[in-house]
Design a protein around this motif. Structure first.
Motif, PDB file in Angstrom:
ATOM      1  N   LEU A 197       0.836  -1.201   0.000  1.00 51.20           N
ATOM      2  CA  LEU A 197       0.000   0.000   0.000  1.00 51.20           C
ATOM      3  C   LEU A 197       0.875   1.258   0.000  1.00 51.20           C
ATOM      4  O   LEU A 197       0.581   2.227  -0.719  1.00 51.20           O
ATOM      5  N   MET A 198       1.947   1.232   0.773  1.00 57.99           N
ATOM      6  CA  MET A 198       2.842   2.393   0.819  1.00 57.99           C
ATOM      7  C   MET A 198       3.556   2.580  -0.514  1.00 57.99           C
ATOM      8  O   MET A 198       3.794   3.721  -0.937  1.00 57.99           O
ATOM      9  N   ARG A 199       3.908   1.487  -1.197  1.00 54.38           N
ATOM     10  CA  ARG A 199       4.535   1.607  -2.508  1.00 54.38           C
ATOM     11  C   ARG A 199       3.555   2.166  -3.534  1.00 54.38           C
ATOM     12  O   ARG A 199       3.916   2.971  -4.394  1.00 54.38           O
ATOM     13  N   ARG A 200       2.291   1.721  -3.438  1.00 54.74           N
ATOM     14  CA  ARG A 200       1.281   2.152  -4.398  1.00 54.74           C
ATOM     15  C   ARG A 200       1.038   3.657  -4.316  1.00 54.74           C
ATOM     16  O   ARG A 200       0.798   4.319  -5.321  1.00 54.74           O
ATOM     17  N   TYR A 201       1.103   4.204  -3.100  1.00 57.70           N
ATOM     18  CA  TYR A 201       0.836   5.636  -2.905  1.00 57.70           C
ATOM     19  C   TYR A 201       2.122   6.421  -2.649  1.00 57.70           C
ATOM     20  O   TYR A 201       2.092   7.455  -1.991  1.00 57.70           O
ATOM     21  N   ARG A 202       3.251   5.945  -3.200  1.00 59.53           N
ATOM     22  CA  ARG A 202       4.526   6.614  -2.974  1.00 59.53           C
ATOM     23  C   ARG A 202       4.519   8.047  -3.517  1.00 59.53           C
ATOM     24  O   ARG A 202       4.988   8.970  -2.862  1.00 59.53           O
ATOM     25  N   ARG A 203       3.971   8.238  -4.725  1.00 55.11           N
ATOM     26  CA  ARG A 203       3.951   9.582  -5.312  1.00 55.11           C
ATOM     27  C   ARG A 203       3.090  10.529  -4.479  1.00 55.11           C
ATOM     28  O   ARG A 203       3.439  11.700  -4.301  1.00 55.11           O
ATOM     29  N   HIS A 204       1.970  10.024  -3.983  1.00 57.03           N
ATOM     30  CA  HIS A 204       1.129  10.852  -3.119  1.00 57.03           C
ATOM     31  C   HIS A 204       1.871  11.187  -1.827  1.00 57.03           C
ATOM     32  O   HIS A 204       1.747  12.300  -1.293  1.00 57.03           O
ATOM     33  N   ALA A 205       2.640  10.213  -1.331  1.00 62.05           N
ATOM     34  CA  ALA A 205       3.386  10.426  -0.084  1.00 62.05           C
ATOM     35  C   ALA A 205       4.445  11.511  -0.267  1.00 62.05           C
ATOM     36  O   ALA A 205       4.673  12.317   0.645  1.00 62.05           O
ATOM     37  N   VAL A 206       5.092  11.548  -1.436  1.00 65.11           N
ATOM     38  CA  VAL A 206       6.116  12.570  -1.693  1.00 65.11           C
ATOM     39  C   VAL A 206       5.503  13.964  -1.633  1.00 65.11           C
ATOM     40  O   VAL A 206       6.070  14.893  -1.032  1.00 65.11           O
ATOM     41  N   VAL A 207       4.333  14.121  -2.235  1.00 68.30           N
ATOM     42  CA  VAL A 207       3.636  15.409  -2.184  1.00 68.30           C
ATOM     43  C   VAL A 207       3.267  15.763  -0.740  1.00 68.30           C
ATOM     44  O   VAL A 207       3.454  16.904  -0.294  1.00 68.30           O
ATOM     45  N   ALA A 208       2.757  14.770  -0.001  1.00 66.85           N
ATOM     46  CA  ALA A 208       2.395  15.001   1.399  1.00 66.85           C
ATOM     47  C   ALA A 208       3.627  15.365   2.227  1.00 66.85           C
ATOM     48  O   ALA A 208       3.547  16.231   3.109  1.00 66.85           O
ATOM     49  N   ILE A 209       4.759  14.722   1.954  1.00 65.15           N
ATOM     50  CA  ILE A 209       6.000  15.013   2.680  1.00 65.15           C
ATOM     51  C   ILE A 209       6.429  16.465   2.444  1.00 65.15           C
ATOM     52  O   ILE A 209       6.828  17.165   3.382  1.00 65.15           O
ATOM     53  N   LEU A 210       6.338  16.921   1.198  1.00 64.46           N
ATOM     54  CA  LEU A 210       6.698  18.308   0.891  1.00 64.46           C
ATOM     55  C   LEU A 210       5.781  19.290   1.614  1.00 64.46           C
ATOM     56  O   LEU A 210       6.232  20.324   2.125  1.00 64.46           O
ATOM     57  N   ILE A 211       4.496  18.938   1.684  1.00 67.88           N
ATOM     58  CA  ILE A 211       3.543  19.816   2.373  1.00 67.88           C
ATOM     59  C   ILE A 211       3.840  19.851   3.869  1.00 67.88           C
ATOM     60  O   ILE A 211       3.875  20.919   4.489  1.00 67.88           O
ATOM     61  N   VAL A 212       4.072  18.679   4.450  1.00 67.92           N
ATOM     62  CA  VAL A 212       4.380  18.603   5.881  1.00 67.92           C
ATOM     63  C   VAL A 212       5.680  19.343   6.181  1.00 67.92           C
ATOM     64  O   VAL A 212       5.772  20.095   7.165  1.00 67.92           O
ATOM     65  N   ALA A 213       6.696  19.153   5.341  1.00 63.10           N
ATOM     66  CA  ALA A 213       7.975  19.828   5.547  1.00 63.10           C
ATOM     67  C   ALA A 213       7.812  21.346   5.477  1.00 63.10           C
ATOM     68  O   ALA A 213       8.438  22.089   6.242  1.00 63.10           O
ATOM     69  N   ALA A 214       6.949  21.816   4.561  1.00 62.29           N
ATOM     70  CA  ALA A 214       6.711  23.257   4.451  1.00 62.29           C
ATOM     71  C   ALA A 214       6.025  23.803   5.701  1.00 62.29           C
ATOM     72  O   ALA A 214       6.284  24.936   6.117  1.00 62.29           O
ATOM     73  N   ILE A 215       5.172  22.978   6.313  1.00 64.67           N
ATOM     74  CA  ILE A 215       4.443  23.423   7.508  1.00 64.67           C
ATOM     75  C   ILE A 215       5.357  23.450   8.729  1.00 64.67           C
ATOM     76  O   ILE A 215       5.335  24.394   9.520  1.00 64.67           O
ATOM     77  N   ILE A 216       6.171  22.401   8.878  1.00 64.46           N
ATOM     78  CA  ILE A 216       6.980  22.282  10.092  1.00 64.46           C
ATOM     79  C   ILE A 216       8.285  23.060  10.021  1.00 64.46           C
ATOM     80  O   ILE A 216       8.924  23.284  11.049  1.00 64.46           O
TER      81      ILE A 216
END
Length: 253
Positions: A197-216
């Motif tokens: 499941l994590m591999r399937r949504y890897r691209r979505h996770a990268v976008v989420a990581i960038l958003i989280v990094a921008a917030i924190i």
């Protein structure tokens, strides 16, 4: 004759003394850190010069960030705040021990073993995050932003409070972010997450990581955003390798 179970107020009294002992140890370490001012700020201010170990290993050119103080009480309050954080960091193993000692009698043996693993791994990951921030993320951020100039006519003047607040907030945030593999392992053990499941949504996770990094990220520049995003992405990839193992065992015990 079997012992009577402890009452609510007896449990509350045990918790109260555990909190009092923990606070006493935190305050004790904070006082020691406060008294060792030269050593404390030698460590805290080390990333502000090219003599810091990270920059020496990188062969970085000579530079030094000169900090200023703009408030009458700022240096004293910064000293107290830094000592308090150091006291909490050094006392954290004892604090965790006290809290776990309070909770563990209510757990079954297999639950206690699982709790040991969860608490221990969470603490180790938090310390790893703090060290990664101190030795890599924060120094690179300070060097880039502290030496960046739009013109030679403009001199950077960084305040001590800004430097310390950024260091503490980044260490706390990165420490919490490093709990990602532990959280993923827990979700995997409960059947709520899998490596596929994590591999399937890897691209979505990268976008989420960038958003989280921008917030924190305490600063708003793209350089710090990338420096913070990279370890989070590496933790996500590491979590993919961890989750299937937990999925197969169905338990952390």
């Amino acid at each position: 004759m079997s012992e009577q179970p402890a009452t609510f107020w007896e449990h509350l009294d045990v918790l109260r003394w555990a909190i009092i002992r923990s606070l006493a140890v935190v305050v004790g370490f904070a006082v020691v850190a406060f008294c060792m001012k030269d050593w404390l700020f030698a460590v805290v201010l080390a990333p502000a010069t090219s003599q810091f170990i990270t920059f020496r290993l990188m062969g970085s050119p000579e530079f030094a960030i000169h900090l200023i103080n703009t408030g009458l009480t700022e240096q004293f309050m910064t000293h107290m705040r830094t000592a308090a954080y150091a006291g909490l960091l050094f006392a954290s193993p004892y604090v965790l021990y006290q809290l776990f000692s309070f909770v563990s009698p209510a757990l079954y043996q297999n639950e206690r073993r699982a709790a040991y693993k969860i608490v221990g791994s969470s603490y180790v990951m938090f310390l790893m995050g703090t060290l990664v921030c101190y030795f890599i993320i924060f120094p690179l951020t300070v060097r880039f932003l502290g030496t960046y100039q739009v013109s030679d006519d403009v001199t950077n003047m960084l305040t001590l409070q800004s430097y310390i607040d950024t260091l503490i907030s980044m260490c706390l945030v990165i420490g919490v972010v490093f709990e990602l593999p532990v959280v993923c392992a827990l979700l995997g053990s409960m059947g709520m997450l899998s490596g596929s499941l994590m591999r399937r949504y890897r691209r979505h996770a990268v976008v989420a990581i960038l958003i989280v990094a921008a917030i924190i990220t305490p600063t708003t520049d793209i350089f710090t955003l990338m420096v913070v995003s990279l370890p989070i992405w590496l933790l996500y990839e590491a979590s993919i390798l961890i989750v299937p193992k937990q999925k197969q065992n169905h338990s952390l015990c």
